[in-house]
Design a protein around this motif. Structure first.
Motif, PDB file in Angstrom:
ATOM      1  N   UNK A   1       0.836  -1.210   0.000  1.00 14.20           N
ATOM      2  CA  UNK A   1       0.000   0.000   0.000  1.00 14.20           C
ATOM      3  C   UNK A   1       0.868   1.257   0.000  1.00 14.20           C
ATOM      4  N   UNK A   2       1.908   1.263   0.816  1.00 14.70           N
ATOM      5  CA  UNK A   2       2.811   2.427   0.876  1.00 14.70           C
ATOM      6  C   UNK A   2       3.573   2.606  -0.432  1.00 14.70           C
TER       7      UNK A   2
ATOM      8  N   UNK B   1      -3.900   6.480   2.688  1.00  8.06           N
ATOM      9  CA  UNK B   1      -5.294   6.219   3.070  1.00  8.06           C
ATOM     10  C   UNK B   1      -6.193   5.980   1.859  1.00  8.06           C
ATOM     11  N   UNK B   2      -5.724   6.323   0.663  1.00 11.22           N
ATOM     12  CA  UNK B   2      -6.514   6.137  -0.556  1.00 11.22           C
ATOM     13  C   UNK B   2      -6.312   4.755  -1.170  1.00 11.22           C
ATOM     14  N   UNK B   3      -5.459   3.933  -0.559  1.00  9.97           N
ATOM     15  CA  UNK B   3      -5.138   2.617  -1.107  1.00  9.97           C
ATOM     16  C   UNK B   3      -5.367   1.553  -0.048  1.00  9.97           C
TER      17      UNK B   3
ATOM     18  N   UNK C   1     -10.225   7.762  -5.501  1.00 12.21           N
ATOM     19  CA  UNK C   1      -9.865   9.059  -6.051  1.00 12.21           C
ATOM     20  C   UNK C   1     -10.456   9.248  -7.430  1.00 12.21           C
ATOM     21  N   UNK C   2     -10.029  10.322  -8.065  1.00 13.83           N
ATOM     22  CA  UNK C   2     -10.494  10.650  -9.404  1.00 13.83           C
ATOM     23  C   UNK C   2      -9.943   9.621 -10.392  1.00 13.83           C
TER      24      UNK C   2
END
Length: 108
Positions: free
Chosen positions: A61-62, A73-75, A92-93
């Motif tokens: 994730x990082x 936090x978006x993954x 996200x977009x």
């Protein structure tokens, strides 16, 4: 939205990626796209972390957050937590995420 990379699908709030993770590697890296024996495409990634207590998933994730340029936090790993083949959700977009993913895939 057309022309999605083969390792990517649309998700509710962004995109879902299919990733093959190799833990206990010498380095953290995204190594481009690959195809498995059954014809499914995935993004190849490797991390130094061990596959214990979710450490390799957190490292993935990082790594993706850093490479794509989004907050951690978006993954999140949404599927395959104990498997090498994982489904990772990106929030996200979609258009911006696709531009960044295509750039990463092209670099490899």
């Amino acid at each position: 939205m057309t022309d999605l990379p083969a390792f990517c699908r649309l998700a509710d709030n962004g995109l879902a990626l299919f990733v093959r993770l190799t833990p206990r590697s010498a380095r953290d890296a995204i190594e481009g796209m690959a195809e498995s024996a059954d014809g499914r495409c995935h993004l190849k990634a490797r991390v130094r972390a061990v596959p214990e207590n979710g450490k390799a998933n957190t490292a993935l994730e990082k790594l993706l957050a850093k490479q794509i340029g989004v907050p951690s936090s978006a993954i999140s790993v949404a599927g395959g937590a104990t498997s090498r083949l994982k489904t990772v959700e990106l929030k996200g977009n979609r258009e911006e995420l696709l531009i960044r993913l295509r750039a990463i895939a092209a670099e490899q």
